[in-house]
Design an enzyme around this catalytic site. Sequence first.
Site, mmCIF file in Angstrom:
data_model
loop_
_atom_site.group_PDB
_atom_site.id
_atom_site.type_symbol
_atom_site.label_atom_id
_atom_site.label_comp_id
_atom_site.label_asym_id
_atom_site.label_seq_id
_atom_site.Cartn_x
_atom_site.Cartn_y
_atom_site.Cartn_z
ATOM 1 N N HIS A 1 -1.169 0.687 4.218
ATOM 2 C CA HIS A 1 -0.661 1.369 3.690
ATOM 3 C C HIS A 1 0.334 1.342 2.323
ATOM 4 C CE1 HIS A 1 -1.735 4.717 6.904
ATOM 5 N NE2 HIS A 1 -1.800 3.161 7.999
ATOM 6 N N CYS B 1 -6.606 3.118 4.794
ATOM 7 C CA CYS B 1 -6.660 3.032 6.093
ATOM 8 C C CYS B 1 -7.513 3.856 6.658
ATOM 9 C CB CYS B 1 -5.848 3.480 6.493
ATOM 10 S SG CYS B 1 -5.035 2.870 8.572
ATOM 11 N N GLU C 1 1.799 3.645 0.537
ATOM 12 C CA GLU C 1 2.794 4.383 0.970
ATOM 13 C C GLU C 1 4.180 4.046 2.377
ATOM 14 O OE1 GLU C 1 0.928 5.700 5.252
ATOM 15 O OE2 GLU C 1 0.349 4.444 2.569
#
Length: 382
Positions: free
Chosen positions: A352, A258, A354
């Site tokens: 993202h 990001c 994660e």
Amino acid sequence: MTAPPSIPALLVLEDGRCFHGESYGAEGESFGEAVFATAMTGYQETLTDPSYHKQVVVMTAPHVGNTGWNADDHESDRIWVSGFVVRDPARVTSSWRASHGLEDELRRQGVVGIKGIDTRALTRHLRDKGSMRVGISSTETDPEALLARVLEQPAMSGANLVADVTTAEPYVVPAVGDKRFTVAAIDLGIKAMTPQRMAQRGIEVHVLPADTTIEQVRELNPDGVFFSNGPGDPAAADQVITLLQQVLAEQRPYFGICFGNQIFGRALGLDTYKLPFGHRGVNQPVMDLTTGKVEITSQNHGFAVAAPLGEDITTPYGTARVSHIGLNDEVVEGLELRDDSGALSAFSVQYHPEAAAGPHDAAYLFDRFVDLLAERSPEGTN
């Protein structure tokens, strides 16, 4: 039991568009950049994501709050949004994991919100006119008076917010099981799930403040370096851009997510720019140009890297190339850097992998980082 009386609230955008609703969360007044998030789930992760610092989040899902608030799903130790906008908040918390209601937590942390407005109309306005400054108030009844205060607020362009969200002191997230590698993770607004994903793969993660110097990185002598997500304008983050350039000059393996993708772009000599309304939600389609695979991703960014698609980019650190693109608008969603031998030395993505609330299509990127560490540091660390 009689419901408490509703308190009128007002939302005013910097272009003068006004919405009347009711107070939700803490009473008072708050300002920020109005952005919309298209996720139907994961509002607790959204609220506690440091990347939303100085932003007022408009939820496009009409019904918000039914799972309440729990002790496990937050991405940091506090709510970071400046304000919260919902159409129809849940009247009852319906989850065995919840310890209390969403509005109770918003009140506890002093987050000013508004409910009962037409969030679809507001979202369409932001989509057409772009993200802009906004004010929410349950104390001001005059739209013109609130607008005047909105126009006094700083814009997101040019804002360096890294110092507001980074950790004050270094800390370590130990590897799960056998330790294979050590990674220095520069905290630009890191989410808790990120070092956990690396730790699950045998990485000992040293989370470091944003003002970490290259000398401190050298002292740690990590197998790789990671730059996290975070808020603000990447063009204003001169110090961390310089640090990444020093890392790349030493040919240390690098992975960024990001904001870490935007900083990577600027470190390579590319420009960044502000998107009209950004990408925020868990339903953003991205193509990995390395594999041709399309993945549905979680995103939260208002800035992007300006880079040519399908072309090699000569940099002082090797040859760079766009590795991922967004399929909605062809925004750059990833970069990779290869050394003179053609071997991968660094990469980043704009979204993202994660994502705690999902989707998990992009989790393989942590495995790609492990593979890069293994290629560059085959012996690992002791």
